[in-house]
Design a protein around this motif. Structure first.
Motif, mmCIF file in Angstrom:
data_model
loop_
_atom_site.group_PDB
_atom_site.id
_atom_site.type_symbol
_atom_site.label_atom_id
_atom_site.label_comp_id
_atom_site.label_asym_id
_atom_site.label_seq_id
_atom_site.Cartn_x
_atom_site.Cartn_y
_atom_site.Cartn_z
ATOM 1 N N UNK A 284 14.609 -2.429 -8.078
ATOM 2 C CA UNK A 284 13.767 -1.460 -7.070
ATOM 3 C C UNK A 284 12.383 -0.532 -8.155
ATOM 4 N N UNK A 285 12.187 -1.051 -8.970
ATOM 5 C CA UNK A 285 10.729 -0.690 -9.621
ATOM 6 C C UNK A 285 9.660 -1.707 -9.463
ATOM 7 N N UNK A 286 9.543 -2.471 -9.048
ATOM 8 C CA UNK A 286 8.152 -3.148 -9.182
ATOM 9 C C UNK A 286 6.693 -2.692 -8.231
ATOM 10 N N UNK A 287 6.198 -3.062 -8.194
ATOM 11 C CA UNK A 287 4.880 -2.692 -7.685
ATOM 12 C C UNK A 287 4.501 -2.473 -6.552
ATOM 13 N N UNK A 288 4.814 -3.272 -5.748
ATOM 14 C CA UNK A 288 4.904 -2.930 -4.635
ATOM 15 C C UNK A 288 5.608 -2.298 -3.894
ATOM 16 N N UNK A 289 6.455 -2.034 -4.137
ATOM 17 C CA UNK A 289 8.446 -1.084 -3.153
ATOM 18 C C UNK A 289 7.340 0.495 -2.633
ATOM 19 N N UNK A 290 7.010 0.956 -4.035
ATOM 20 C CA UNK A 290 6.323 2.021 -3.312
ATOM 21 C C UNK A 290 5.591 2.223 -1.878
ATOM 22 N N UNK A 291 4.251 1.038 -2.452
ATOM 23 C CA UNK A 291 3.461 1.258 -1.098
ATOM 24 C C UNK A 291 4.141 0.855 0.082
ATOM 25 N N UNK A 292 5.320 -0.892 -0.298
ATOM 26 C CA UNK A 292 5.954 -0.840 1.345
ATOM 27 C C UNK A 292 6.490 0.309 1.791
ATOM 28 N N UNK A 293 7.559 1.456 1.030
ATOM 29 C CA UNK A 293 8.569 2.194 1.998
ATOM 30 C C UNK A 293 7.174 3.798 2.782
ATOM 31 N N UNK A 294 5.758 3.854 1.845
ATOM 32 C CA UNK A 294 5.076 4.904 1.873
ATOM 33 C C UNK A 294 4.996 4.781 3.609
ATOM 34 N N UNK A 295 4.079 2.668 3.709
ATOM 35 C CA UNK A 295 3.625 2.812 4.805
ATOM 36 C C UNK A 295 4.608 2.857 5.585
ATOM 37 N N UNK A 296 6.027 1.999 5.486
ATOM 38 C CA UNK A 296 6.764 2.500 6.571
ATOM 39 C C UNK A 296 7.201 4.009 7.137
ATOM 40 N N UNK A 297 7.465 4.833 6.340
ATOM 41 C CA UNK A 297 7.606 6.097 6.615
ATOM 42 C C UNK A 297 6.431 6.707 7.474
ATOM 43 N N UNK A 298 5.788 6.404 7.041
ATOM 44 C CA UNK A 298 3.923 6.554 8.354
ATOM 45 C C UNK A 298 4.278 6.163 9.040
#
Length: 463
Positions: A284-298
């Motif tokens: 869960x530390x790969x680079x795309x996960x924060x961006x994916x989670x941020x967009x899904x939360x939005x």
């Protein structure tokens, strides 16, 4: 025509909130946040309710709320809110402190059925008492509170006072406004004028709600669970709340734009999640996960606000309990399926493969593009879309009526004239004699400067 709007009674103006309606707004905010954070399957941040208990409560709420509304009468809302609140509080106390382990699931289902009654009881004032500004901020603030509670749970603040104690105190606070519910508030909002007839395409708006539930609350929730990246999702949700306010404050055709932002953010989030190989590796530390989670939360926050606000405005405009009943059955189907999707994916060995997620997402994107022209026509052509941008239903007409200094009775007669009712029908519906109707029509024509019904319709047709 400019895309920017200048409405005197814009929905985002806080001054449009009436003091006596604050109790209904407050209960919606507190109860809705409590349900999603502490006991349903949407947001498994708080640990004392496991996934099975949450699923049982969630299913019970969705099914019972739809079932009760089949025979529910609006005038019952005060009694059912108080009875449901007391019963739910008792059952919740037993569930978290008394009941043995082998009785947890049945009692969770009972709690769900009781909360379904509470749901219907607060849905009535949400739809039929609150104006659009009050609806707007009730839904917006409840989502902000959900995010803040979720953050508190995620960083461990809930554990300081105890999760059970926090849930119980929050539930008591959520039910306190019920003491101030009044049937007179509903009576004061009832109009003697028959509501407009909903177009068939209006019911198609339920399709977008259903698609949102399956996409964002099904696939999206699964990915957040797998990656344990709710902090980023909450950050995206807060941004989504800010974007929603800006859209409705300044942009015309706000609803359509909000849905486009919701689904575009979701699909882009899916793409980032698939690019990241965390689904296969379990990392869960790969680079795309924060961006994916941020967009899904939005996407999830904008969609939830849009969905409930949409339901409230349409329900009030058409004053149609059948539409509300169909909406809740759609909610039961969409919510139930999204629970199954999330649980099924989590049950797959090693998590759902990235390829499977990508294929399913591609199918959903294709489906969205297929129905997009119909949805656009629904949102751009139906009257209720413009209503969403004003504090009142038919807010532009209300301003025009006030401009011409029409009395309350003259406004009622004018509305019915614009709907195509005959003089005889107007008199029968309003319980006034036909000569009185003629007198009101004469006054309306004189004040508006027209001489025929056709000219009156032309005067108001663009409103």
């Amino acid at each position: 025509m400019s895309v920017f709007k200048k409405l005197p009674k814009n929905v985002v103006r806080i001054k449009n909130i009436r003091p006596h309606v604050l109790v209904y707004v407050l209960m919606w905010i507190l109860y809705y946040a409590w349900a999603l954070v502490f006991v349903t399957a949407h947001l498994p941040i708080i640990g004392f309710f496991n996934s099975d208990l949450r699923a049982f409560v969630h299913w019970g709420i969705l099914f019972s709320a739809a079932l009760y509304l089949c025979f529910y009468k609006k005038t019952w809302f005060v009694k059912t809110a108080r009875i449901g609140s007391i019963a739910a509080l008792i059952i919740f106390l037993i569930l978290i402190y008394v009941v043995p382990a082998n009785w947890l699931l049945p009692l969770a289902l009972v709690l769900g059925f009781i909360l379904g009654l509470v749901n219907d009881s607060i849905l009535i004032p949400f739809v039929y008492i609150m104006n659009n500004t009050e609806k707007f901020y009730a839904v917006l603030c409840s989502n902000i509170l959900i995010i803040l509670l979720g953050l508190a749970g995620k960083i461990g603040l809930m554990q300081i006072i105890g999760e059970r104690q926090a849930a119980l105190v929050f539930l008591i606070l959520a039910f306190l406004p019920v003491l101030f519910f009044k049937k007179a508030d509903l009576d004061a909002e009832e109009s003697t004028v028959p509501p407009p007839r909903p177009k068939k395409i209006t019911y198609f708006s339920l399709t977008i709600n259903f698609a949102f539930a399956l996409a964002v609350l099904g696939f999206g929730k699964f990915m957040l669970d797998r990656q344990d990246s709710y902090i980023w999702a909450f950050s995206g949700g807060l941004l989504g709340c800010g974007i929603y306010i800006i859209i409705f404050a300044f942009i015309r055709k706000s609803l359509n734009l909000a849905w486009n932002i919701c689904f575009a953010s979701f699909f882009l989030g899916i793409l980032f999640a698939v690019l990241d190989q965390g689904f296969n590796s379990g990392g869960n530390t790969a680079a795309f996960i924060p961006a994916a989670s941020f967009l899904i939360g939005l996407a999830g926050t904008v969609g939830m606000i849009n969905m409930f606000y949409n339901i409230g405005v349409i329900g009030r405009k058409y004053n149609n309990m059948n539409h509300l009943r169909i909406t809740l059955w759609f909610g039961f189907a969409g919510g139930g399926i999204c629970i199954l999707i999330s649980r099924w994916f989590n049950a797959l060995a090693g998590g759902a493969p990235a390829l499977l997620i990508l294929v399913l997402s591609a199918v959903m994107v294709f489906f969205y593009f297929i129905i997009s022209p119909i949805l656009t026509r629904t949102y751009f052509e139906d009257d209720w879309v413009d209503d969403m941008e004003s504090s009142e239903i038919d807010g532009d007409k209300v301003l025009a009526f006030n401009q011409y200094k029409l009395t309350k009775r003259e406004i009622e007669v004018c509305r019915m004239l614009l709907e195509g009712y005959t003089m005889r029908q107007i008199g029968a519906y309003l319980h006034i004699a036909q000569p009185t109707v003629n007198t009101h029509c004469t006054a309306i024509y004189r004040k508006t400067g027209v001489t025929t019904r056709w000219q009156l319709g032309k005067l108001f047709k663009n409103l």
